[in-house]
Design a protein around this motif. Structure first.
Motif, PDB file in Angstrom:
ATOM      1  N   ARG A 141       0.782  -1.232  -0.072  1.00 55.41           N
ATOM      2  CA  ARG A 141      -0.154  -0.035  -0.025  1.00 55.41           C
ATOM      3  C   ARG A 141       0.858   1.341  -0.119  1.00 55.41           C
ATOM      4  O   ARG A 141       0.651   2.295  -0.694  1.00 55.41           O
ATOM      5  CB  ARG A 141      -0.887   0.051   1.192  1.00 55.41           C
ATOM      6  N   LEU A 198       1.101   4.175  -2.713  1.00 59.17           N
ATOM      7  CA  LEU A 198       1.057   5.585  -2.442  1.00 59.17           C
ATOM      8  C   LEU A 198       2.151   6.214  -2.874  1.00 59.17           C
ATOM      9  O   LEU A 198       1.724   7.397  -3.609  1.00 59.17           O
ATOM     10  CB  LEU A 198       1.060   5.479  -1.003  1.00 59.17           C
ATOM     11  N   ARG A 209       1.604   8.946  -5.672  1.00 59.41           N
ATOM     12  CA  ARG A 209       1.857  10.548  -5.365  1.00 59.41           C
ATOM     13  C   ARG A 209       2.889  11.009  -6.179  1.00 59.41           C
ATOM     14  O   ARG A 209       2.861  12.336  -6.420  1.00 59.41           O
ATOM     15  CB  ARG A 209       2.206  10.602  -3.953  1.00 59.41           C
ATOM     16  N   ARG A 222     -17.634  18.225   2.156  1.00 56.98           N
ATOM     17  CA  ARG A 222     -16.311  17.918   2.144  1.00 56.98           C
ATOM     18  C   ARG A 222     -15.750  18.084   0.904  1.00 56.98           C
ATOM     19  O   ARG A 222     -14.503  18.258   0.698  1.00 56.98           O
ATOM     20  CB  ARG A 222     -15.926  16.369   2.540  1.00 56.98           C
ATOM     21  N   ARG A 271      -8.526  14.275  -4.053  1.00 55.88           N
ATOM     22  CA  ARG A 271      -9.879  13.617  -3.547  1.00 55.88           C
ATOM     23  C   ARG A 271     -11.017  14.399  -4.297  1.00 55.88           C
ATOM     24  O   ARG A 271     -12.005  13.665  -4.729  1.00 55.88           O
ATOM     25  CB  ARG A 271      -9.652  13.725  -2.143  1.00 55.88           C
ATOM     26  N   GLU A 307     -17.640   7.807   4.665  1.00 60.08           N
ATOM     27  CA  GLU A 307     -18.533   8.973   5.039  1.00 60.08           C
ATOM     28  C   GLU A 307     -19.995   8.644   5.697  1.00 60.08           C
ATOM     29  O   GLU A 307     -20.300   7.438   5.280  1.00 60.08           O
ATOM     30  CB  GLU A 307     -18.556   9.818   3.834  1.00 60.08           C
ATOM     31  N   ASP A 354      -2.402   4.803   9.969  1.00 57.76           N
ATOM     32  CA  ASP A 354      -2.539   5.165   8.561  1.00 57.76           C
ATOM     33  C   ASP A 354      -2.396   6.528   8.356  1.00 57.76           C
ATOM     34  O   ASP A 354      -1.739   6.789   7.286  1.00 57.76           O
ATOM     35  CB  ASP A 354      -3.793   4.544   7.759  1.00 57.76           C
ATOM     36  N   ASP A 355      -3.159   7.420   8.886  1.00 55.74           N
ATOM     37  CA  ASP A 355      -3.237   8.725   8.727  1.00 55.74           C
ATOM     38  C   ASP A 355      -2.712   9.718   9.675  1.00 55.74           C
ATOM     39  O   ASP A 355      -1.854  10.557   9.368  1.00 55.74           O
ATOM     40  CB  ASP A 355      -4.817   8.945   8.462  1.00 55.74           C
ATOM     41  N   TYR A 395     -14.959   5.630  -2.095  1.00 56.37           N
ATOM     42  CA  TYR A 395     -14.279   6.288  -0.873  1.00 56.37           C
ATOM     43  C   TYR A 395     -13.383   5.139  -0.445  1.00 56.37           C
ATOM     44  O   TYR A 395     -12.291   5.522   0.168  1.00 56.37           O
ATOM     45  CB  TYR A 395     -15.399   6.459   0.152  1.00 56.37           C
ATOM     46  N   LEU A 452     -10.340   5.663  -2.585  1.00 55.71           N
ATOM     47  CA  LEU A 452      -9.613   6.960  -2.430  1.00 55.71           C
ATOM     48  C   LEU A 452      -8.976   7.146  -1.035  1.00 55.71           C
ATOM     49  O   LEU A 452      -7.733   7.505  -0.834  1.00 55.71           O
ATOM     50  CB  LEU A 452     -10.549   8.211  -2.500  1.00 55.71           C
ATOM     51  N   ASN A 453      -9.512   6.670   0.197  1.00 57.01           N
ATOM     52  CA  ASN A 453      -9.097   6.814   1.397  1.00 57.01           C
ATOM     53  C   ASN A 453      -7.965   5.966   1.374  1.00 57.01           C
ATOM     54  O   ASN A 453      -6.948   6.260   2.194  1.00 57.01           O
ATOM     55  CB  ASN A 453      -9.982   6.528   2.496  1.00 57.01           C
ATOM     56  N   TRP A 454      -7.836   4.930   0.652  1.00 59.04           N
ATOM     57  CA  TRP A 454      -6.658   4.031   0.728  1.00 59.04           C
ATOM     58  C   TRP A 454      -5.374   4.595  -0.239  1.00 59.04           C
ATOM     59  O   TRP A 454      -4.337   4.542   0.376  1.00 59.04           O
ATOM     60  CB  TRP A 454      -6.874   2.784   0.012  1.00 59.04           C
ATOM     61  N   ILE A 455      -5.636   5.307  -1.170  1.00 59.80           N
ATOM     62  CA  ILE A 455      -4.474   5.951  -1.689  1.00 59.80           C
ATOM     63  C   ILE A 455      -4.362   7.290  -1.288  1.00 59.80           C
ATOM     64  O   ILE A 455      -3.131   7.615  -1.019  1.00 59.80           O
ATOM     65  CB  ILE A 455      -5.186   6.445  -3.356  1.00 59.80           C
ATOM     66  N   LEU A 456      -5.358   8.084  -0.848  1.00 59.40           N
ATOM     67  CA  LEU A 456      -4.978   9.510  -0.281  1.00 59.40           C
ATOM     68  C   LEU A 456      -4.762   9.646   1.234  1.00 59.40           C
ATOM     69  O   LEU A 456      -4.702  10.607   1.774  1.00 59.40           O
ATOM     70  CB  LEU A 456      -5.830  10.456  -0.902  1.00 59.40           C
ATOM     71  N   GLY A 457      -5.482   8.493   1.777  1.00 55.72           N
ATOM     72  CA  GLY A 457      -5.776   8.630   3.411  1.00 55.72           C
ATOM     73  C   GLY A 457      -7.146   9.080   3.600  1.00 55.72           C
ATOM     74  O   GLY A 457      -7.784   9.731   2.772  1.00 55.72           O
ATOM     75  N   ARG A 458      -7.462   8.730   4.750  1.00 55.74           N
ATOM     76  CA  ARG A 458      -9.003   9.461   5.225  1.00 55.74           C
ATOM     77  C   ARG A 458      -8.890  10.829   5.210  1.00 55.74           C
ATOM     78  O   ARG A 458      -7.842  11.617   5.646  1.00 55.74           O
ATOM     79  CB  ARG A 458      -9.124   8.774   6.770  1.00 55.74           C
ATOM     80  N   ASP A 459     -10.290  11.253   5.233  1.00 57.05           N
ATOM     81  CA  ASP A 459     -10.355  13.020   5.342  1.00 57.05           C
ATOM     82  C   ASP A 459     -10.290  13.237   6.606  1.00 57.05           C
ATOM     83  O   ASP A 459     -11.357  12.726   7.490  1.00 57.05           O
ATOM     84  CB  ASP A 459     -11.668  13.172   4.547  1.00 57.05           C
ATOM     85  N   ILE A 460      -9.263  14.058   7.040  1.00 58.03           N
ATOM     86  CA  ILE A 460      -9.204  14.258   8.471  1.00 58.03           C
ATOM     87  C   ILE A 460      -9.657  15.870   8.629  1.00 58.03           C
ATOM     88  O   ILE A 460      -9.494  16.630   9.664  1.00 58.03           O
ATOM     89  CB  ILE A 460      -7.757  14.284   8.923  1.00 58.03           C
ATOM     90  N   ASN A 461     -10.496  16.389   7.756  1.00 62.01           N
ATOM     91  CA  ASN A 461     -11.183  17.797   8.160  1.00 62.01           C
ATOM     92  C   ASN A 461     -12.346  17.627   9.153  1.00 62.01           C
ATOM     93  O   ASN A 461     -12.852  16.881   9.219  1.00 62.01           O
ATOM     94  CB  ASN A 461     -11.956  18.267   6.805  1.00 62.01           C
TER      95      ASN A 461
END
Lengths: 507, 507
Positions: free
Chosen positions: A7, A11, A15, A101, A485, B99, B233-234, B493, B496-505
């Motif tokens: 993974r 990544l 990236r 979001r 995203r 989400e 992960d994040d 999701y 995307l969350n696997w590639i870019l990480g979870r949305d931490i907003n």
């Protein structure tokens, strides 16, 4: 660990294909943000860079933080909300055209930028230090600390203007942040659910489903348009009877809506709104907002289930009380030092800056009223909280965005030009921005969505209206949205909501 | 209008390709839901159908509403939250793996089902009427109306069990609804932002970043696992220093976690948690939850930044006070009519039902204690609020889901079998479900996610653990998720969350 490793490999590979601000992998040449560092560690990490403290994470502050070169500067972003809001999409998120979001970008994703969740509460230009109140949940509320800076960027934006009209703060909904959009979306759906109770009278239904918007500028108009779409496309299928009892009214004290557009486009907007059943009440004065409606001078008490307030901007209290309100001496130990004050723009009470976005000050001593304003070399202001001399720029995202890019580039260029950056000491400026290069705003045009897949755009001498303008509007906003995203999610949501309707779950 | 028309055409075309519960196009053979109808209109729309009032929109109520045949029945769903929550995904949404809306399905999307946003507050079995309090925002709170029914389905679920331990209601976080998940996600990120303030002491950081979970059942364990993934992960990329000061502890009063799994899988879970740095404190008694931690008998005061509470279920107050608490006579005008009471299950205080999910009643007169319980033919209960005789079924989504399907099918079959449905009058039953066909639970196995892409599953005699179990777990939940929107969005999701990480907003 094979999958976890692969993974990470994936990544890194992905990236490297897409270099972007949202990439959070630590850079190798500059210190990565470690989030968090103690104040002492912050100082150590600074190395031979200048520290740029940026207040606010809107178009101005986030823009500077994103573009400033962390090789030369240590950017510290101080902001109560740690995300950036792509404001043009906000009205759409308030009705579920997109998700909240989709309009957000995390400042934690900015490489090499340290983020402090807090407010600026005081400022000492002499010692070059900002007092910051960190946002805490329960323990030690109001605890502050000193954050020394080499350069300070003020981009705290503005508050919603209420003109002191009673009940606005308490009862109206604003549309400046994602949380505002969330409250609005929840309120609209709650009103329909309430009106759909079998024992709800027709009179109550008409009250609950009257949505009043005060302010005929682009924000108010685009929200009215998006709300119209929600009613027309989605709620009409779910509440076919009720939706006929719903009404949207736009109030404005001015004789026209969308005053910044030319007459032809204004007229188009007016007639399109009429066709869509959105009432426009210009020349109307709102006297009060109540929890069950609003009072206008012309119509008296008008029942309403929601009042959205979007009538322009008021000075941020930190700007008003601290930046503009306090006199200071740059060299307090020097008995001959002049007492200075930050200059205030006449029209909107913003921070006056020169064409290099440097904050202007003026001596306050008696007989000095006519002295020339002088810039501070290390304090900048931009966006809605600043006015560039007498340029009279509009308080828009476009202006703030261009200012942010200009300032970051100027600072980067200045640092590159300085041959030997050395560790700064209090009161000593190291890098000055180039006096030759001035900020100038280049308008890329203005646009507004009007509902039913129609918009207006005005750029230079070219006007567009209708579906083509809508296509331009959507393309422009999509191409400007930041982060991979949302580049993926926004089209997915547009498509899904077009096919399946907007998500009308309320929580 | 060409585009708008073509959109509708596209919609119809696409919907006809994918017949699904989320399609909202009105059906032609049965009255479409008009949302909303007055009580009189509801009666008119009823035609020669029986009215089935369903209380609650969880696995039980939503399941019945979704599957009941609207040709024979007029389903009215009374529920305080108008959406269904796909509970197995809830722990994941609490950390942003998915989400919130990915776990939600709107009850407004159910064809032919009228939805009332409100609570049941009283019940009269004699006149076959439910008293409903509609949820209103400000005007007329507490206004109620009578909703007559032909059949009543009680599926109101249960509350979180707190065992009367002080401070739990005030300071702990639950994980039963989407709003709970939202609060948890916001709290986790707020704690990291708070701990990352430059003036935060190490001691405060360790307190803020200690996440305590009380309850070692599947919900608590899966949340601990998801939280571990978020940290690993994040947050480790965003807060590389802070994340080392974060801790997750699971408390349980029992000697083991995941008691429903066999020993081998329990052991695997324990050792995997240990490897992942999640502390498991079994045989621990929580005495109090405070706003800065919790108190256990064994360890005294333990500082914590968040306490998640997941220790089982308590009787819903409406069930306890109204359904189980009130005596009633079915024929109040008959002087010889017996006073009845709904039977309560001994173990968990649920509504006792027979194998046809009919609510059991017993005469309360003196000397009648040993009378046989008799079912009400027109009142059903299922899910967490009901116990099927002495079957001792677990309070799980699987049970409620099978019960809902069974009940809807039984009602549909009964209606089809009845030759001449006629308009019901009070006290007269029209359609009885088949006495021969009994509800029986068929366990499809149990599974739990343990973090790091590993899970355990136990089905019949077959145990699985590790990555293969994780794949099974994810596939099972994805295939069960309802609605085309989420069938598309969930994989997007996940990817995307696997590639870019979870949305931490956080907002």
């Amino acid at each position: 660990m094979s999958l976890a490793l692969s993974r990470r490999t994936t990544l890194r590979r992905l990236r490297s294909l897409f270099p972007t601000a949202t990439s959070t992998s630590p850079a190798t040449t500059i210190p990565a943000s470690r989030r968090w560092l103690s104040l002492r560690e912050l100082d150590a990490e600074k190395q031979d860079r200048e520290r740029v403290v940026i207040l606010g994470s809107g178009w101005g502050g986030f823009g500077v933080a994103r573009s400033i070169d962390t090789k030369y500067y240590q950017p510290i972003l101080v902001t109560p909300r740690t995300y950036f809001v792509f404001t043009p999409l906000l009205a759409g998120t308030a009705v579920g055209t997109l998700e909240f979001r989709n309009a957000m970008e995390s400042s934690h994703s900015l490489k090499g930028v340290e983020v402090v969740r807090g407010y600026g509460v005081d400022w000492d230009p002499a010692s070059k230090s900002l007092t910051v109140e960190g946002i805490r949940n329960e323990a030690d509320p109001g605890k502050t600390f000193q954050l020394p800076y080499d350069k300070l960027v003020l981009s705290v934006g503005a508050y919603a203007q209420t003109f002191g009209i009673p009940g606005v703060r308490e009862n109206a909904f604003f549309l400046k942040d994602v949380n505002d959009a969330r409250r609005i979306r929840s309120r609209i759906l709650a009103r329909f659910e309430e009106a759909s109770l079998p024992d709800c009278s027709e009179q109550d239904q008409r009250r609950l489903l009257h949505f009043a918007i005060v302010g005929g500028g682009p924000t108010g108009i685009e929200f009215a348009a998006e709300l119209h779409d929600l009613l027309e496309d989605d709620l009409s299928r779910i509440y076919p009877v009720l939706v006929n009892k719903a009404d949207i009214t736009v109030y404005d004290v001015a004789p026209v809506i969308l005053g910044m557009f030319d007459n032809r486009l204004q007229g188009y907007a007016q007639s399109l709104f009429r066709r869509q059943g959105i009432r426009v009440k210009t020349n109307h004065n709102v006297l009060e907002v109540k929890n069950d409606g609003l009072v206008t001078k012309e119509d008296g008490h008008v029942p309403a289930g929601m009042v959205v307030w979007s009538t322009g901007l008021a000075t941020n209290p930190f700007v008003k009380n601290t930046i503009l309100g306090k006199g200071f001496k740059l060299f307090p130990d020097d008995p001959k030092a002049e007492e200075l004050k930050v200059c205030k723009s006449q029209k909107a009470g913003q921070i006056l800056v020169d064409t290099h976005l440097r904050v202007l000050t003026i001596a306050t001593a008696e007989g000095k009223e006519k002295a020339e304003p002088k810039p501070l070399d290390d304090v900048f202001a931009l966006g809605d909280c600043a006015a560039v001399g007498t340029q009279g720029l509009p308080a828009t995202a476009q202006v703030a965005n261009q200012q942010a890019k200009w300032l970051a580039k100027s600072l980067n260029n200045a640092a590159k030009g300085a041959s030997h950056p050395v560790i700064s000491s209090v009161g000593k400026r190291l890098v000055d921005i180039d006096e030759e290069r001035e900020f100038g705003f280049r308008s890329l045009g203005i646009m507004a969505y009007l509902g039913g897949w129609r918009a207006i755009t005005q750029s230079g001498g070219t006007d567009l209206k209708g579906r083509l303008a809508w296509l331009l509007w959507r393309t422009a906003y999509f191409s400007k949205s930041v982060g991979w995203r949302n580049k993926v999610l926004i089209p997915v949501y547009w498509f899904l909501n077009w096919i399946l309707g907007r998500d009308i779950n309320r929580f």
